[in-house]
Design a protein around this motif. Structure first.
Motif, PDB file in Angstrom:
ATOM      1  N   TRP A  52       0.844  -1.188   0.000  1.00 27.17           N
ATOM      2  CA  TRP A  52       0.000   0.000   0.000  1.00 27.17           C
ATOM      3  C   TRP A  52       0.873   1.228   0.000  1.00 27.17           C
ATOM      4  CZ3 TRP A  52      -4.734   1.383  -0.970  1.00 27.17           C
ATOM      5  CH2 TRP A  52      -5.151   2.657  -0.575  1.00 27.17           C
ATOM      6  N   PRO A  53       0.646   2.226  -0.806  1.00 24.25           N
ATOM      7  CA  PRO A  53      -0.498   2.433  -1.691  1.00 24.25           C
ATOM      8  C   PRO A  53      -0.232   1.986  -3.129  1.00 24.25           C
ATOM      9  CG  PRO A  53       0.690   4.488  -1.534  1.00 24.25           C
ATOM     10  CD  PRO A  53       1.435   3.474  -0.686  1.00 24.25           C
ATOM     11  N   ASN A  54       0.825   1.258  -3.361  1.00 25.82           N
ATOM     12  CA  ASN A  54       1.199   0.841  -4.721  1.00 25.82           C
ATOM     13  C   ASN A  54       0.865  -0.629  -4.964  1.00 25.82           C
ATOM     14  OD1 ASN A  54       2.326   3.393  -5.437  1.00 25.82           O
ATOM     15  ND2 ASN A  54       4.068   2.890  -4.134  1.00 25.82           N
ATOM     16  N   LEU A  55      -0.419  -0.961  -4.891  1.00 26.20           N
ATOM     17  CA  LEU A  55      -0.875  -2.323  -5.142  1.00 26.20           C
ATOM     18  C   LEU A  55      -1.151  -2.515  -6.630  1.00 26.20           C
ATOM     19  CD1 LEU A  55      -3.394  -2.646  -2.186  1.00 26.20           C
ATOM     20  CD2 LEU A  55      -1.077  -3.553  -2.308  1.00 26.20           C
ATOM     21  N   TYR A  56      -1.032  -3.739  -7.085  1.00 27.50           N
ATOM     22  CA  TYR A  56      -1.342  -4.055  -8.478  1.00 27.50           C
ATOM     23  C   TYR A  56      -1.912  -5.460  -8.570  1.00 27.50           C
ATOM     24  CZ  TYR A  56       2.911  -6.840  -8.426  1.00 27.50           C
ATOM     25  OH  TYR A  56       3.849  -7.781  -8.116  1.00 27.50           O
TER      26      TYR A  56
END
Length: 139
Positions: A52-56
């Motif tokens: 989080w906040p860079n989820l994929y």
């Protein structure tokens, strides 16, 4: 005839409708899949990767070698689509003769290439069905 399935990876929602259509059409056992949906992300089904906040997360339909690349029946009005393509609610799949430059699959492939998509096949060592192309871009 070079029957090909083209997957627009940017449209696939991971709903598994393609896989369930295949299972139903071919009367496969509960634990048998000729086609399944791989989650690209955290390693488990529908688990995102990253922190989080860079989820994929995205999904990749995969056809096993047992795939028949069926061409429909009376339930599809004998439309020349395989059950997986016919039933995809997201319109992520295209089916046709890749050797015919005027076919739906050839035209769709060219359209995606013109938009900057990368088109590729899964390597043979993954024991998947030949004639399945994947198209994706970074958007």
């Amino acid at each position: 005839m070079a029957n090909t399935i083209l997957v627009n990876m940017n449209r696939c929602t991971g709903c598994w409708t393609c896989s369930m259509a295949c299972k139903g059409a071919h009367h496969l056992d509960v634990d048998e899949f000729w086609q399944y949906v791989r989650t690209i992300g955290g390693g488990e089904i529908d688990q995102p990767g990253g922190k989080w906040p860079n989820l994929y997360m995205k999904w990749m339909p995969v056809w096993k070698q047992k795939c028949a690349k069926c061409a429909g029946d009376d339930s599809t009005g004998f439309i020349p689509y395989s059950y997986c393509v016919y039933n995809c609610p997201a319109g992520a799949l295209t089916y046709g003769d890749a050797s015919d430059p005027t076919s739906e699959v050839s035209l769709r492939k060219q359209e995606l290439l013109d938009k900057g998509f990368r088109v590729y096949e899964i390597p043979e060592w993954e024991e998947t069905r030949k004639g399945v192309l994947y198209a994706e871009n970074s958007i």
